[in-house]
Design a protein around this motif. Structure first.
Motif, short mmCIF file in Angstrom:
data_model
loop_
_atom_site.label_atom_id
_atom_site.label_comp_id
_atom_site.label_asym_id
_atom_site.label_seq_id
_atom_site.Cartn_x
_atom_site.Cartn_y
_atom_site.Cartn_z
N TRP A 90 0.84 -1.20 0.00
CA TRP A 90 0.00 0.00 0.00
C TRP A 90 0.87 1.25 0.00
CZ3 TRP A 90 -4.37 2.15 -1.06
CH2 TRP A 90 -4.65 3.40 -0.56
N SER A 91 0.55 2.17 -0.89
CA SER A 91 1.21 3.46 -0.90
C SER A 91 0.21 4.51 -1.32
CB SER A 91 2.41 3.47 -1.86
OG SER A 91 2.92 4.80 -1.94
N ALA A 92 -0.15 5.38 -0.41
CA ALA A 92 -1.09 6.46 -0.72
C ALA A 92 -0.47 7.44 -1.70
CB ALA A 92 -1.51 7.18 0.55
N THR A 93 0.85 7.54 -1.70
CA THR A 93 1.51 8.52 -2.57
C THR A 93 1.77 7.98 -3.97
OG1 THR A 93 3.69 7.85 -1.78
CG2 THR A 93 2.60 9.67 -0.63
N GLU A 94 1.62 6.70 -4.19
CA GLU A 94 1.88 6.11 -5.51
C GLU A 94 0.59 5.63 -6.16
OE1 GLU A 94 5.02 3.22 -5.28
OE2 GLU A 94 6.31 4.61 -4.22
N GLY A 95 -0.47 6.43 -6.07
CA GLY A 95 -1.72 6.12 -6.74
C GLY A 95 -2.75 5.41 -5.89
N GLY A 96 -2.36 4.90 -4.73
CA GLY A 96 -3.31 4.18 -3.88
C GLY A 96 -4.44 5.07 -3.39
N TYR A 97 -4.11 6.27 -2.98
CA TYR A 97 -5.15 7.19 -2.50
C TYR A 97 -6.11 7.54 -3.62
CZ TYR A 97 -7.48 11.18 -0.42
OH TYR A 97 -8.44 12.04 0.05
N ASP A 98 -5.60 7.79 -4.82
CA ASP A 98 -6.47 8.10 -5.96
C ASP A 98 -7.41 6.94 -6.25
OD1 ASP A 98 -5.33 10.61 -6.27
OD2 ASP A 98 -3.85 9.90 -7.73
N ARG A 99 -6.89 5.72 -6.18
CA ARG A 99 -7.74 4.54 -6.41
C ARG A 99 -8.80 4.44 -5.32
NH1 ARG A 99 -4.36 -0.30 -6.15
NH2 ARG A 99 -6.32 -1.37 -6.52
N ALA A 100 -8.43 4.72 -4.09
CA ALA A 100 -9.40 4.67 -2.98
C ALA A 100 -10.50 5.71 -3.19
CB ALA A 100 -8.70 4.88 -1.65
#
Length: 69
Positions: free
Chosen positions: A20-30
């Motif tokens: 999990w990485s919020a900074t590598e696209g994970g947050y956008d996907r969420a």
């Protein structure tokens, strides 16, 4: 109790945290999850739980092992 002003909560199993990485696209996907609850696929057959994008409170009741959203 945890609260948000609009961003989703993401629940990631401890053994999948390295995926999990919020900074590598994970947050956008969420943020693309439009339902109150959704699931994101992670590498290694892992999954993350996404809890709504509304300003809601969330609590984990450890004695019952349940999230209340």
């Amino acid at each position: 109790m945890a609260e948000t002003e609009g961003g989703p909560f993401v629940v990631v199993p401890h053994d999948a945290l390295s995926y999990w990485s919020a900074t590598e696209g994970g947050y956008d996907r969420a943020c693309e999850v439009v339902e109150l609850v959704g699931v994101l696929a992670l590498p290694g057959d892992a999954e993350a739980l996404v809890l709504g994008d509304e300003p809601l409170s969330t609590a984990y009741l450890s004695e019952h092992r349940v999230l209340v959203h």
